[in-house]
Design a protein around this motif. Structure first.
Motif, PDB file in Angstrom:
ATOM      1  N   LYS A  29      10.475   1.830  -1.167  1.00  0.00           N
ATOM      2  CA  LYS A  29      10.261   0.480  -2.505  1.00  0.00           C
ATOM      3  C   LYS A  29       9.293  -0.852  -2.403  1.00  0.00           C
ATOM      4  CE  LYS A  29      14.942   1.918  -4.040  1.00  0.00           C
ATOM      5  NZ  LYS A  29      15.893   0.537  -4.535  1.00  0.00           N
ATOM      6  N   GLY A  30       8.340  -1.018  -3.025  1.00  0.00           N
ATOM      7  CA  GLY A  30       7.952  -2.532  -3.088  1.00  0.00           C
ATOM      8  C   GLY A  30       6.914  -2.135  -2.154  1.00  0.00           C
ATOM      9  N   GLU A  31       6.649  -2.959  -1.483  1.00  0.00           N
ATOM     10  CA  GLU A  31       5.120  -2.393  -0.262  1.00  0.00           C
ATOM     11  C   GLU A  31       5.244  -2.294   0.682  1.00  0.00           C
ATOM     12  OE1 GLU A  31       3.342  -6.422  -0.499  1.00  0.00           O
ATOM     13  OE2 GLU A  31       2.190  -5.736  -2.214  1.00  0.00           O
ATOM     14  N   SER A  32       6.488  -1.241   1.071  1.00  0.00           N
ATOM     15  CA  SER A  32       6.635  -0.791   2.231  1.00  0.00           C
ATOM     16  C   SER A  32       5.568   0.268   3.110  1.00  0.00           C
ATOM     17  CB  SER A  32       7.955   0.019   2.573  1.00  0.00           C
ATOM     18  OG  SER A  32       7.758   1.338   1.118  1.00  0.00           O
ATOM     19  N   TRP A  33       5.056   0.325   1.728  1.00  0.00           N
ATOM     20  CA  TRP A  33       3.699   1.600   2.901  1.00  0.00           C
ATOM     21  C   TRP A  33       3.070   0.282   4.145  1.00  0.00           C
ATOM     22  CZ3 TRP A  33      -0.772   0.006   1.173  1.00  0.00           C
ATOM     23  CH2 TRP A  33      -1.289  -0.878   0.150  1.00  0.00           C
ATOM     24  N   LYS A  34       2.876  -0.389   3.273  1.00  0.00           N
ATOM     25  CA  LYS A  34       1.911  -1.551   4.341  1.00  0.00           C
ATOM     26  C   LYS A  34       1.969  -1.266   5.655  1.00  0.00           C
ATOM     27  CE  LYS A  34       0.386  -4.773   0.574  1.00  0.00           C
ATOM     28  NZ  LYS A  34       0.481  -6.149   0.056  1.00  0.00           N
ATOM     29  N   LYS A  35       3.555  -1.153   6.095  1.00  0.00           N
ATOM     30  CA  LYS A  35       3.535  -0.739   7.146  1.00  0.00           C
ATOM     31  C   LYS A  35       3.112   0.367   8.330  1.00  0.00           C
ATOM     32  CE  LYS A  35       8.367  -2.728   6.333  1.00  0.00           C
ATOM     33  NZ  LYS A  35       9.966  -2.626   5.932  1.00  0.00           N
ATOM     34  N   LEU A  36       2.199   1.331   7.266  1.00  0.00           N
ATOM     35  CA  LEU A  36       2.045   2.377   8.255  1.00  0.00           C
ATOM     36  C   LEU A  36       0.537   2.366   7.780  1.00  0.00           C
ATOM     37  CD1 LEU A  36       4.144   5.209   6.079  1.00  0.00           C
ATOM     38  CD2 LEU A  36       4.633   3.694   8.388  1.00  0.00           C
ATOM     39  N   ILE A  37       0.381   1.150   7.045  1.00  0.00           N
ATOM     40  CA  ILE A  37      -1.126   0.901   6.949  1.00  0.00           C
ATOM     41  C   ILE A  37      -2.531   1.163   8.200  1.00  0.00           C
ATOM     42  CG2 ILE A  37      -1.644  -1.394   6.730  1.00  0.00           C
ATOM     43  CD1 ILE A  37      -3.556   1.933   4.076  1.00  0.00           C
ATOM     44  N   ASP A  38      -1.737   0.570   9.047  1.00  0.00           N
ATOM     45  CA  ASP A  38      -3.013   0.837  10.288  1.00  0.00           C
ATOM     46  C   ASP A  38      -3.092   2.143  10.779  1.00  0.00           C
ATOM     47  OD1 ASP A  38      -3.746  -1.991  10.063  1.00  0.00           O
ATOM     48  OD2 ASP A  38      -2.349  -2.701  11.663  1.00  0.00           O
ATOM     49  N   GLY A  39      -1.723   2.748  10.731  1.00  0.00           N
ATOM     50  CA  GLY A  39      -1.246   4.194  11.857  1.00  0.00           C
ATOM     51  C   GLY A  39      -1.901   5.740  10.665  1.00  0.00           C
ATOM     52  N   PHE A  40      -1.711   4.836   9.890  1.00  0.00           N
ATOM     53  CA  PHE A  40      -2.399   6.176   8.801  1.00  0.00           C
ATOM     54  C   PHE A  40      -3.898   5.763   8.572  1.00  0.00           C
ATOM     55  CE2 PHE A  40      -3.347   7.607   4.158  1.00  0.00           C
ATOM     56  CZ  PHE A  40      -2.853   8.851   4.004  1.00  0.00           C
TER      57      PHE A  40
END
Length: 227
Positions: free
Chosen positions: A13-24
């Motif tokens: 939910k929310g902006e949890s995706w930002k936790k993955l951005i560097d790895g992505f």
């Protein structure tokens, strides 16, 4: 260090995706096919990937797993999972991002054409068709940070994903693995090759793949495993 790693199901939910951005971004920079097109991961390409990641995290139909370093309190790796269908790669009703919302000004028409052609080629190896099922648990993006590689984290992410797939009642897991490391991990987990595509013979941008990546990863493998 591996003892400090916990495999978790990520909140989406929310902006949890930002936790993955560097790895992505790192995943796409070093992924064999993408590495031939710098514009995919810099400038507008980076913004595109951020939109794609946000959409994935919001809409995937299977758990996203993270490997979390409890001692350092930071992300060590992740595996984005989804469900793919026999009648189409994703379920109807998913919204995006739409291709028209992305900016490809940093990528030439030749690069984009070659990129699309290659991924369409890999889809000719259809796990649902091969195993006569209507859908498959799909291992979409596996990434482990450089400092954490060689410690079995990727294997743990894959094995946990298979448990999640079984818990969902799915009878097949599959993935398109673009480097030799991921292919070995999948094979050790019981995946079988259903289609292989040698980069030198099938990817028009083969010569643009950085030499260190090109020398180490020679083919893409579509693999599947009955659950």
């Amino acid at each position: 260090m591996a003892d400090n790693i916990e495999i978790r199901i990520m909140e989406t939910k929310g902006e949890s995706w930002k936790k993955l951005i560097d790895g992505f971004l790192s995943f796409r920079t070093n992924e064999t096919v993408s590495s031939a097109i710098p514009g995919l991961v810099t400038g507008n390409g980076k913004k595109n990937l951020e939109q794609v990641l946000e959409g994935l995290v919001r809409e995937v139909e299977a758990p996203i797993l993270t490997a979390w370093d409890l001692q350092e309190n930071k992300l060590a790796g992740f595996l984005i999972n989804d469900v793919r269908y026999a009648k189409g790669p994703i379920a109807p009703g998913r919204t995006g991002p739409r291709i028209e919302d992305l900016n490809f000004d940093d990528i030439s028409e030749e690069e984009m054409k070659a990129f699309k052609e290659y991924w369409l080629l890999t889809r000719t190896a259809n796990p649902c068709e091969t195993y006569k099922v209507d859908k498959t648990f799909y291992l979409l993006s596996l990434s482990v940070a450089k400092d954490y590689r060689g410690k079995g984290i990727a294997s743990r992410l894959v094995h946990r994903s298979l448990k999640e797939a079984s818990a969902m009642g799915l009878s097949l897991a599959s993935g398109t693995f673009t480097n030799s490391y991921a292919q070995r991990i999948a094979a050790n987990a019981g995946f079988e090759v259903i289609g292989e595509f040698v980069y030198k013979d099938t990817y028009k941008l083969y010569g643009s793949i950085p030499k260190d990546i090109r020398d180490e990863h020679t083919k893409c493998a579509c693999m599947a495993k009955r659950l």
